[in-house]
Design an enzyme around this catalytic site. Structure first.
Site, PDB file in Angstrom:
ATOM      1  N   GLY A   1       0.797  -1.221   0.000  1.00 54.02           N
ATOM      2  CA  GLY A   1       0.000   0.000   0.000  1.00 54.02           C
ATOM      3  C   GLY A   1       0.831   1.273   0.000  1.00 54.02           C
ATOM      4  O   GLY A   1       0.292   2.371  -0.069  1.00 54.02           O
ATOM      5  N   CYS A   2       2.142   1.134   0.046  1.00 51.12           N
ATOM      6  CA  CYS A   2       3.055   2.282   0.122  1.00 51.12           C
ATOM      7  C   CYS A   2       3.731   2.491  -1.225  1.00 51.12           C
ATOM      8  O   CYS A   2       4.392   1.581  -1.739  1.00 51.12           O
ATOM      9  CB  CYS A   2       4.093   2.022   1.206  1.00 51.12           C
ATOM     10  SG  CYS A   2       5.460   3.207   1.228  1.00 51.12           S
TER      11      CYS A   2
END
Length: 113
Positions: free
Chosen positions: A10-11
């Site tokens: 998610g980064c």
């Protein structure tokens, strides 16, 4: 060359660092640290090898690390908090035979390739 990345899909920085490793032809082991956090001992080794303190490896954005007093806490307390709540681990951490880097910015990975 082989590398291990402690990765959060998610980064964006973590995704971009992983892409750099793959584009460089590195054989990458991906550790989804939010689901499988490293032990306190492994984290201590990673930070030691990266030349940073556990406090420097704390993720502040989107966490309560500062409110919990972790910036001034001793290493053992910080590492225990990271194991209990892996979102406190700043990402991505990358380890190769040449060393370890907290890849912020992502180009730091080039130092260990």
């Amino acid at each position: 060359m082989k590398a291990t990345i402690w990765h959060n899909p998610g980064c964006g920085t973590s995704r971009n660092t992983l892409a750099m490793l793959q584009e460089a032809g590195v054989e990458v082991t991906i550790v989804p640290y939010l689901k499988a956090p490293p032990s306190a001992e492994k984290l201590a080794q990673l930070y030691r090898d990266a030349g940073i303190t556990p406090q420097q490896g704390l993720r502040l954005r989107g966490t309560d690390a500062e409110a919990r007093g972790l910036l001034a806490a001793d290493d053992a307390t910080v590492l225990a908090a990271m194991v209990a709540m892996p979102k406190l681990i700043e990402r991505p951490l990358v380890e190769t035979d040449k060393g370890v880097r907290l890849c912020r910015p992502k180009e730091k990975v080039l130092e260990i390739l």
